[in-house]
Design a protein around this motif. Structure first.
Motif, mmCIF file in Angstrom:
data_model
loop_
_atom_site.group_PDB
_atom_site.id
_atom_site.type_symbol
_atom_site.label_atom_id
_atom_site.label_comp_id
_atom_site.label_asym_id
_atom_site.label_seq_id
_atom_site.Cartn_x
_atom_site.Cartn_y
_atom_site.Cartn_z
ATOM 1 N N CYS A 514 13.984 -30.545 23.122
ATOM 2 C CA CYS A 514 13.553 -30.423 24.514
ATOM 3 C C CYS A 514 12.172 -29.804 24.659
ATOM 4 O O CYS A 514 11.577 -29.870 25.738
ATOM 5 N N ASP A 515 11.655 -29.177 23.617
ATOM 6 C CA ASP A 515 10.353 -28.523 23.695
ATOM 7 C C ASP A 515 9.319 -29.375 22.960
ATOM 8 O O ASP A 515 9.295 -29.422 21.727
ATOM 9 N N PRO A 516 8.424 -30.056 23.697
ATOM 10 C CA PRO A 516 7.443 -30.920 23.027
ATOM 11 C C PRO A 516 6.388 -30.172 22.226
ATOM 12 O O PRO A 516 5.620 -30.806 21.491
ATOM 13 N N ALA A 517 6.368 -28.853 22.353
ATOM 14 C CA ALA A 517 5.422 -28.058 21.559
ATOM 15 C C ALA A 517 6.048 -27.494 20.299
ATOM 16 O O ALA A 517 5.385 -26.784 19.530
ATOM 17 N N ALA A 522 7.491 -32.257 16.580
ATOM 18 C CA ALA A 522 6.388 -32.854 15.818
ATOM 19 C C ALA A 522 6.872 -33.504 14.530
ATOM 20 O O ALA A 522 6.316 -34.514 14.085
ATOM 21 N N ALA A 523 7.917 -32.932 13.909
ATOM 22 C CA ALA A 523 8.407 -33.450 12.632
ATOM 23 C C ALA A 523 9.002 -34.844 12.768
ATOM 24 O O ALA A 523 9.116 -35.577 11.769
ATOM 25 N N THR A 524 9.392 -35.240 13.975
ATOM 26 C CA THR A 524 10.008 -36.556 14.170
ATOM 27 C C THR A 524 9.006 -37.632 14.552
ATOM 28 O O THR A 524 9.380 -38.794 14.687
ATOM 29 N N TRP A 533 -4.725 -38.563 11.999
ATOM 30 C CA TRP A 533 -4.173 -38.581 13.341
ATOM 31 C C TRP A 533 -2.731 -39.052 13.250
ATOM 32 O O TRP A 533 -2.279 -39.522 12.215
ATOM 33 N N GLU A 534 -2.004 -38.882 14.332
ATOM 34 C CA GLU A 534 -0.616 -39.346 14.372
ATOM 35 C C GLU A 534 -0.375 -40.064 15.689
ATOM 36 O O GLU A 534 -1.208 -40.033 16.605
ATOM 37 N N PHE A 535 0.787 -40.706 15.808
ATOM 38 C CA PHE A 535 1.016 -41.602 16.932
ATOM 39 C C PHE A 535 1.322 -40.867 18.236
ATOM 40 O O PHE A 535 1.248 -41.475 19.299
ATOM 41 N N GLU A 536 1.622 -39.596 18.172
ATOM 42 C CA GLU A 536 1.728 -38.833 19.417
ATOM 43 C C GLU A 536 0.355 -38.686 20.070
ATOM 44 O O GLU A 536 0.227 -38.758 21.291
ATOM 45 N N GLN A 537 -0.675 -38.500 19.252
ATOM 46 C CA GLN A 537 -2.035 -38.420 19.787
ATOM 47 C C GLN A 537 -2.439 -39.738 20.445
ATOM 48 O O GLN A 537 -3.180 -39.746 21.432
#
Length: 815
Positions: A514-517, A522-524, A533-537
């Protein structure tokens, strides 16, 4: 050969056990006699995997998967025999031994081949399977390839015919596929039962006539005549001197097979009768598949002579742990519901079970099939490797021979791209097996298929977007503006639009994300190895681009709003790109999103999460993929163009409406007209044509302040007073600033169950429906025009309740 489903109504029997397994150190047991003395045997399901059996025994979990490739795994069961039988092993992962009564009968070196052994006797025999440690084989010295991809490790995987699943850090959980993951069956070889040695079944559509050809060879043929039946027609076929039956049956005015977006996927059972015995040969569909233009201009398919815009996703296994064949059933239902008419089985995965192709046949979903080759410099010049690969191709084409859904066979994924991106000359990534051998192989076994050398391929470089097949990530990974979807002139995107797609709130709670920070979140998130870079960015870039908000500030200060806008960003981008690609003048003939389903809980590429729940992106694709659709394109000084698509077999008569409204929801210009669109065709109308006068629909002329903030197009069935499709254009951008919009929601009865009526006085942006009690909405993340209402079916029954919200208001409405 074509699959034999049953003889006299009796299918091949499965060797269901009971089975047991035990895990040992590599080489600890030379044979089943040594393994029998060990303790620790546990029950096992076959077909299935060691990981699934260990999980059922509480000895393995997805959260911390125990490695299995470093161990030997033994399976055992007993059989009661009464004569001679054939045992068939449809899939053994990967380096396996088959033992019968303590005698080694066969060693296997590919998880993609089927194997058979014959057993004979009376009474009980012991069947044992040993899966030797794959790591031992991977550690042996082997000739290195010309390049080493970062996708998967170790590099020695290029020598082994096994799936890359589990070997791709950042892409896939480290779940080791070990065991008899496909069925083990037994067939009696005694007298009195026809034994099929080979069966070649070809279904062709010749004009309106179905032509079904059969070539069948039987052992110990007694009868000299065979009757072939299909779709109410029959033909008697005489045996030749070798006892082989070769002939055809013609079916006038046959009902053809269509992708479900363009018609009905009609299937017809086939049976052959000889000497009083009936052989069930499955079902066939009569259709044609052809290129609509030269491959160099971009893959384009016609089905039954009709151009088809192919859309869908890249398929991932429905059950990564146990590889259950039936696990694909609900997911394929979701693919069909979303309007997907094509799925690609990528070379990083594995050939799917028969049930997958059968269900795609039933549901009218085309299959784009890769060979299981990806990124590596494979040793095609090694005779043993080449022979296994050719047998793999033949075996796959044989067992899917009757599948009308299978339409494209591709030489693998990113092999050519990998070589070209590393600077190798053209002759390193052209030619070879995929170019020279595959087409000839397919021409012999499945001449109705389209063959492509690799994905991507076809241009001056394999990854050129305007030729052959493209892996298009201009919009997406490379963070190009939405206009790049047109500028790139994509011919066919066999991969596209990879985003770290946020699942719904219920899924996040179940996964404790539930906490996006948080580090757990991030590990998922998927990532490419070696990229900075990663796909969340990537997704966060479009939050800022579309909504003008800083994602990092939102993530820190308002996690709930961050998640809402993250879901909206993925959805908006996907819907916008496919609207662009479906324009009549677009060169794009198809697009397949990367991935269909997440391989693990979290913020994955899938448009469906690991639990099988649709994400916001799935709903966006469902809107974008409607067979009857209206979309808007911004043509600058030429105004807005409204594109109406009718892919169905029936003519479309509807009313096309266009309304321009200001920020307060007041209409400043509007028009409507009756339109007619022929079956399987499109029509385009400009805003000027509809209005009959000048109106700066795109804000291009700037003769003063822009009069409108929203353009809303709708396609309405006037007789039923129902909106068939709608589209929105935001000339001043998508403004998410909270304001009163008069959002309302109420449950109403519907013909098939409860429906939710949602309405708004002003424009509501990205309306979200969060349900409880097991129901899900049939649409979600949609926009509401000022004063509009929509009735949304609630799937899953019960007494649904929940809340409705939108990203441009603080109003939260309970229902």
């Amino acid at each position: 050969m074509a699959r034999l489903h049953a003889v006299d109504g009796v299918p091949p029997r499965r060797v269901d056990g009971p089975w047991q397994l035990v895990v040992t150190a590599p080489g600890a047991c030379a044979g089943p006699g040594d393994a029998a003395s060990l303790s620790g045997w546990i029950p096992a399901e076959v077909p299935g995997t060691a990981a699934a059996a260990l999980r059922a025994a509480g000895l393995w979990s997805e959260a911390a998967p125990t490695p299995l490739h470093g161990s030997d795994v033994w399976y055992r069961t007993t059989l009661s025999l009464d004569g001679r039988e054939s045992l068939r092993f449809e899939g053994l992962a990967t380096l396996a031994e088959i033992w019968v009564d303590g005698t080694l009968r066969l060693e296997t070196r590919s998880m993609f081949l089927a194997y058979a052994v014959e057993v004979d006797g009376a009474g009980t025999v012991e069947l044992a399977l040993c899966f030797r440690a794959l790591q031992v084989a991977l550690a042996r010295p082997n000739r290195r390839g010309r390049w080493r991809p970062r996708l998967a490790t170790p590099g020695s995987l290029r020598h082994v015919r096994t799936s890359l699943l589990g070997f791709m850090p950042g892409w896939c959980p480290a779940v080791d596929a070990v065991g008899p993951y496909r069925p083990v069956t037994r067939t009696a070889l005694g007298a009195g039962v026809p034994r099929v040695l080979s069966a070649d079944l070809r279904a062709e559509l010749d004009g309106g006539t179905g032509r079904l050809r059969l070539r069948l060879a039987l052992a110990d043929v007694r009868g000299s005549r065979l009757t072939l039946r299909c779709a109410g027609a029959a033909a008697v076929i005489e045996a030749d001197a070798a006892g082989c039956f070769a002939g055809e049956v013609l079916i006038p005015d046959v009902a053809p097979w269509w992708p479900h977006t363009h018609g009905e996927p009609r299937l017809h059972p086939v049976e052959a009768e000889i000497d009083g015995h009936v052989l069930a040969l499955g079902r066939v569909g009569f259709r044609t598949i052809a290129l609509g233009r030269p491959f160099a201009e971009g893959l384009s398919l016609t089905v039954n002579g009709v151009p088809v815009f192919c859309r869908g996703a890249c398929w991932t296994p429905a059950d990564l742990v146990g590889h259950s064949a039936e696990a694909c059933r609900p997911l394929l239902a979701l693919a069909q519901e979303a309007g997907m008419n094509m799925l690609r089985v990528s070379g990083i995965t594995l050939y799917e079970a028969d049930a997958f192709y059968d269900l795609c046949d039933e549901r009218g979903i085309l299959v784009f099939q890769d060979l299981m080759l990806a990124n590596f410099d494979y040793p095609i010049d090694d005779p043993a490797f080449r022979d296994r690969l050719l047998a793999e191709i033949d075996g796959f084409l044989d067992r899917t021979q009757a599948s009308p859904a299978l339409c494209v066979l591709c030489g693998g994924s990113e092999v050519a791209q990998q070589a070209a991106m590393l600077g190798f000359p053209r002759d390193a990534w052209t030619g070879g097996l995929s170019d020279d051998v595959l087409a000839a192989r397919v021409a012999r076994l499945r001449p109705d298929l389209v063959v492509v050398p690799n994905s991507p391929s076809g241009g001056d470089l394999p990854f050129s977007t305007d030729a052959g097949l493209a892996h298009y990530y201009g919009v997406g990974a490379y963070r190009r503006p939405l206009e790049d979807a047109r500028r790139a002139e994509v011919g066919f995107a066999s991969e596209c639009l990879a985003f770290a797609n946020v699942p719904d709130a219920a899924t996040l709670r179940e996964a404790d994300l539930c906490d996006p920070a948080s580090p757990g979140w991030a590990a998922t998130v998927p990532r490419d190895r070696g990229a900075d870079w990663e796909f969340e960015q990537v997704r966060d870039h479009y939050i800022q681009d579309l909504f003008g908000l800083d994602p990092e500030t939102l993530r820190r200060d308002d996690p709930d709003r961050y998640c809402a806008l993250a879901r909206a960003a993925s959805a908006e981008v996907m819907e916008a790109v496919f609207a662009e690609w479906r324009r009549a003048r677009s060169p794009t003939a198809g697009g397949l999103v990367w991935f269909f389903r997440d391989l693990a809980p979290g913020i994955g590429w899938g448009v469906v999460d690991a639990a099988g729940r649709p994400k916001s992106a799935w709903y966006a694709l469902k809107r974008a993929f409607r067979p009857v659709q209206v979309t808007i394109s911004d043509e600058g000084l030429n105004g807005l163009h409204l594109h109406v698509h009718n892919e169905t077999a029936a003519p479309l008569s509807a009313v096309l409406r266009l309304v321009f409204s200001d920020a307060e929801g007041r209409a400043v210009a509007k028009a409507e007209r009756a339109v007619a669109v022929a079956p399987r065709s499109s029509g385009t109308w400009s805003s000027a044509t509809l209005l009959g006068r000048f109106f700066d629909a795109t804000g291009s002329y700037r003769f003063g302040p822009m009069a409108h903030a929203l353009a809303h197009a709708s396609l309405v069935d006037a007789d039923a007073d129902a909106v068939l499709a709608e589209s929105f254009h935001f000339p001043q951008g998508r403004d998410p600033a909270p304001r009163p919009v008069g959002l309302a929601a109420a449950i109403e009865p519907g013909a098939a169950g409860p429906v939710l009526r949602v309405s708004a006085d002003r424009h509501a942006l990205c309306v979200r429906i969060e349900t409880e009690a097991g129901a899900r909405p049939a649409d979600d993340g949609f926009h509401l025009a000022p004063g509009a209402s929509r009735r949304i079916a609630l799937v899953g029954g019960g007494n649904p309740h929940g809340i409705v919200r939108a990203v441009n208001t603080n109003e939260i409405v309970k229902f």
